[in-house]
Design a protein around this motif. Structure first.
Motif, PDB file in Angstrom:
ATOM      1  N   ALA A 138       0.810 -22.528  17.222  1.00 34.70           N
ATOM      2  CA  ALA A 138       0.487 -23.819  17.050  1.00 34.70           C
ATOM      3  C   ALA A 138      -0.788 -23.622  16.083  1.00 34.70           C
ATOM      4  N   ALA A 139      -1.583 -22.620  15.949  1.00 33.93           N
ATOM      5  CA  ALA A 139      -2.525 -22.453  15.193  1.00 33.93           C
ATOM      6  C   ALA A 139      -1.944 -22.239  13.695  1.00 33.93           C
ATOM      7  N   LEU A 140      -0.800 -21.574  13.650  1.00 36.44           N
ATOM      8  CA  LEU A 140      -0.276 -21.478  12.097  1.00 36.44           C
ATOM      9  C   LEU A 140       0.006 -22.299  11.762  1.00 36.44           C
ATOM     10  N   ARG A 141       0.779 -23.514  12.617  1.00 35.08           N
ATOM     11  CA  ARG A 141       1.343 -24.782  12.061  1.00 35.08           C
ATOM     12  C   ARG A 141       0.117 -25.596  11.524  1.00 35.08           C
ATOM     13  N   ALA A 142      -1.035 -25.393  12.198  1.00 37.53           N
ATOM     14  CA  ALA A 142      -2.175 -26.229  11.877  1.00 37.53           C
ATOM     15  C   ALA A 142      -2.646 -25.511  10.547  1.00 37.53           C
ATOM     16  N   ALA A 143      -2.466 -24.647  10.180  1.00 37.08           N
ATOM     17  CA  ALA A 143      -3.122 -24.033   8.870  1.00 37.08           C
ATOM     18  C   ALA A 143      -2.104 -24.476   7.944  1.00 37.08           C
ATOM     19  N   ALA A 144      -0.700 -24.218   8.099  1.00 37.87           N
ATOM     20  CA  ALA A 144       0.189 -24.716   7.170  1.00 37.87           C
ATOM     21  C   ALA A 144       0.210 -26.004   6.922  1.00 37.87           C
ATOM     22  N   ASP A 145      -0.337 -27.137   7.711  1.00 37.98           N
ATOM     23  CA  ASP A 145      -0.627 -28.533   7.517  1.00 37.98           C
ATOM     24  C   ASP A 145      -1.861 -28.928   6.782  1.00 37.98           C
ATOM     25  N   GLY A 146      -2.360 -28.163   6.026  1.00 41.92           N
ATOM     26  CA  GLY A 146      -3.478 -28.168   5.138  1.00 41.92           C
ATOM     27  C   GLY A 146      -4.680 -28.690   5.669  1.00 41.92           C
ATOM     28  N   HIS A 147      -4.917 -27.992   6.969  1.00 42.82           N
ATOM     29  CA  HIS A 147      -6.086 -28.177   7.863  1.00 42.82           C
ATOM     30  C   HIS A 147      -6.309 -29.626   8.299  1.00 42.82           C
ATOM     31  N   ARG A 148      -5.286 -30.192   8.319  1.00 43.98           N
ATOM     32  CA  ARG A 148      -5.571 -31.652   9.056  1.00 43.98           C
ATOM     33  C   ARG A 148      -5.715 -31.608  10.562  1.00 43.98           C
ATOM     34  N   ALA A 149      -6.577 -32.267  11.096  1.00 43.73           N
ATOM     35  CA  ALA A 149      -6.852 -32.388  12.485  1.00 43.73           C
ATOM     36  C   ALA A 149      -5.498 -32.437  13.285  1.00 43.73           C
ATOM     37  N   VAL A 150      -5.748 -31.764  14.460  1.00 45.80           N
ATOM     38  CA  VAL A 150      -4.571 -31.649  15.550  1.00 45.80           C
ATOM     39  C   VAL A 150      -4.919 -31.877  17.029  1.00 45.80           C
ATOM     40  N   ARG A 151      -3.982 -32.854  17.447  1.00 44.06           N
ATOM     41  CA  ARG A 151      -4.262 -33.342  18.863  1.00 44.06           C
ATOM     42  C   ARG A 151      -3.175 -32.924  19.631  1.00 44.06           C
ATOM     43  N   VAL A 152      -3.406 -32.183  20.734  1.00 39.35           N
ATOM     44  CA  VAL A 152      -2.066 -31.765  21.858  1.00 39.35           C
ATOM     45  C   VAL A 152      -2.378 -32.630  22.834  1.00 39.35           C
ATOM     46  N   PHE A 153      -1.511 -33.380  23.382  1.00 39.10           N
ATOM     47  CA  PHE A 153      -1.371 -33.991  24.480  1.00 39.10           C
ATOM     48  C   PHE A 153      -0.758 -33.296  25.569  1.00 39.10           C
ATOM     49  N   VAL A 173      -5.701 -21.410  22.044  1.00 36.71           N
ATOM     50  CA  VAL A 173      -5.107 -22.088  20.607  1.00 36.71           C
ATOM     51  C   VAL A 173      -6.366 -22.266  19.731  1.00 36.71           C
ATOM     52  N   THR A 174      -7.550 -22.543  20.379  1.00 38.36           N
ATOM     53  CA  THR A 174      -8.745 -23.042  19.564  1.00 38.36           C
ATOM     54  C   THR A 174      -9.073 -21.301  18.961  1.00 38.36           C
ATOM     55  N   ALA A 175      -9.038 -20.571  19.797  1.00 43.02           N
ATOM     56  CA  ALA A 175      -9.439 -19.000  19.189  1.00 43.02           C
ATOM     57  C   ALA A 175      -8.700 -18.990  18.079  1.00 43.02           C
ATOM     58  N   PHE A 176      -7.405 -19.123  18.602  1.00 43.28           N
ATOM     59  CA  PHE A 176      -6.454 -18.686  17.129  1.00 43.28           C
ATOM     60  C   PHE A 176      -6.611 -19.307  15.954  1.00 43.28           C
ATOM     61  N   ALA A 177      -6.785 -20.700  16.147  1.00 45.04           N
ATOM     62  CA  ALA A 177      -7.020 -21.496  14.922  1.00 45.04           C
ATOM     63  C   ALA A 177      -8.370 -21.180  14.102  1.00 45.04           C
ATOM     64  N   ALA A 178      -9.415 -20.599  15.062  1.00 43.51           N
ATOM     65  CA  ALA A 178     -10.680 -20.130  14.234  1.00 43.51           C
ATOM     66  C   ALA A 178     -10.306 -19.059  13.343  1.00 43.51           C
ATOM     67  N   VAL A 179      -9.276 -18.155  13.603  1.00 41.78           N
ATOM     68  CA  VAL A 179      -8.907 -17.087  12.696  1.00 41.78           C
ATOM     69  C   VAL A 179      -7.873 -17.523  11.614  1.00 41.78           C
ATOM     70  N   ASP A 180      -6.911 -18.374  12.144  1.00 46.57           N
ATOM     71  CA  ASP A 180      -5.667 -18.467  11.355  1.00 46.57           C
ATOM     72  C   ASP A 180      -5.818 -19.946  10.465  1.00 46.57           C
ATOM     73  N   ALA A 181      -6.654 -20.762  11.095  1.00 44.53           N
ATOM     74  CA  ALA A 181      -6.690 -21.808  10.193  1.00 44.53           C
ATOM     75  C   ALA A 181      -8.258 -22.513  10.553  1.00 44.53           C
ATOM     76  N   PRO A 182      -9.213 -21.740   9.770  1.00 43.36           N
ATOM     77  CA  PRO A 182     -10.561 -22.026   9.918  1.00 43.36           C
ATOM     78  C   PRO A 182     -10.911 -23.323   9.451  1.00 43.36           C
ATOM     79  N   GLY A 183     -11.892 -24.214  10.115  1.00 51.36           N
ATOM     80  CA  GLY A 183     -12.110 -25.523   9.565  1.00 51.36           C
ATOM     81  C   GLY A 183     -11.376 -26.559  10.110  1.00 51.36           C
ATOM     82  N   THR A 184      -9.915 -26.112  10.771  1.00 52.18           N
ATOM     83  CA  THR A 184      -9.252 -27.140  11.614  1.00 52.18           C
ATOM     84  C   THR A 184      -9.779 -27.392  12.775  1.00 52.18           C
ATOM     85  N   GLU A 185      -9.828 -28.945  12.952  1.00 54.35           N
ATOM     86  CA  GLU A 185     -10.344 -29.189  14.356  1.00 54.35           C
ATOM     87  C   GLU A 185      -8.980 -29.531  15.085  1.00 54.35           C
TER      88      GLU A 185
END
Length: 274
Positions: A138-153, A173-185
């Protein structure tokens, strides 16, 4: 049972527990384990006899991989046409937020897909999503998406397990995103079941299991399957559309249709044929 299936025709297939909870809400059954077992047996007999369609209920007990094969060149060509008819673009393209859905109960996934698919929103089961590789995915998808904000229901039970699923997903997921997609909400939102929904819809509840000592702020527990399927569908659709720019989606769908027609023509098919 027939009335329940007819009432939720638009949400089929249902899980057996959803049928059971509907019968409880209707006052036909009481919430006891014996009535659930009776429902399982009755639904099984109804399916065997042909009284209700097999496809009306969701089963997750069989895992099967079927090799792809064709009857011949004509069948292969028909397959090409079906594939072209199913051509679609990323319907989340251009939207300010990318959406995903996680459901604790795998059997409810098809109902959520029916609502989410027109908007291009993926749906995953909590059992599969809860593994570490899936969380990092999920974090890698966020990184590949150009750091667009992600919302998971998230759709899960209101009990220690469901609450833990939500918190574990959000934290990991938030912890992984901090490493793999820094700056992505990355934001997690609990759609169901909530304490407010339990009260408003008077959902059946049960005491927390004494053997489960995980922290839980609720005074009783409720399964997500207790929420009427049509109510859940409305909740999900409202959540999705509240984060969609419908003009952007309309433009994507228009381009999708134009490209689908060109693709069919390039393959030698009539795009207007039924």
């Amino acid at each position: 049972m027939d009335q329940v299936l007819e009432r939720y025709t638009a949400q089929l297939p249902l899980t057996i527990r959803q049928v059971w909870y509907s019968l409880i809400s209707d006052g036909v059954l009481v919430k006891e384990e014996r009535t659930y077992k009776q429902t399982v047996e009755l639904l099984g007999m109804a399916r065997r006899s042909g009284r209700i369609p097999w496809e009306a209920l969701r089963d997750d007990t069989e895992i099967r991989a079927e090799p792809l094969a064709y009857e011949g060149p004509d069948d292969f060509r028909a397959g090409l046409r079906r594939a072209a008819l199913e051509y679609r673009l990323d319907r989340q393209a251009g939207q300010p937020v990318r959406l995903e859905i996680v459901c604790e109960t795998a059997g409810m996934v098809p109902q959520l897909v029916a609502v989410a698919d027109p908007y291009g929103v993926p749906v995953g089961s909590g059992s599969g999503f809860n593994a570490l590789p899936a969380k990092r995915g999920a974090a890698l998808r966020a990184a590949a998406d150009g750091h667009r904000a992600v919302r998971v229901f998230v759709v899960s039970d209101w009990d220690p397990s469901g609450v833990h699923l939500f918190s574990a997903l959000a934290e990991d997921v938030t912890a992984f995103a901090a490493v793999d997609a820094p700056g992505t909400e990355v934001v997690f939102e609990r759609l169901a079941v909530t304490e407010q929904q339990i009260t408003v819809h008077q959902l059946p509840t049960a005491p927390q299991k004494a053997s489960d000592r995980r922290s839980f702020s609720g005074t009783s527990t409720t399964q997500a399957e207790a929420l009427p399927p049509d109510v859940l569908a409305d909740v999900l659709k409202t959540a999705i559309t509240s984060h969609r720019d419908m003009r952007v989606l309309a433009a994507v769908l228009e381009r999708e249709e134009e490209e689908r027609r060109r693709l069919l023509q390039s393959l030698g098919f009539d795009p207007d044929a039924g």
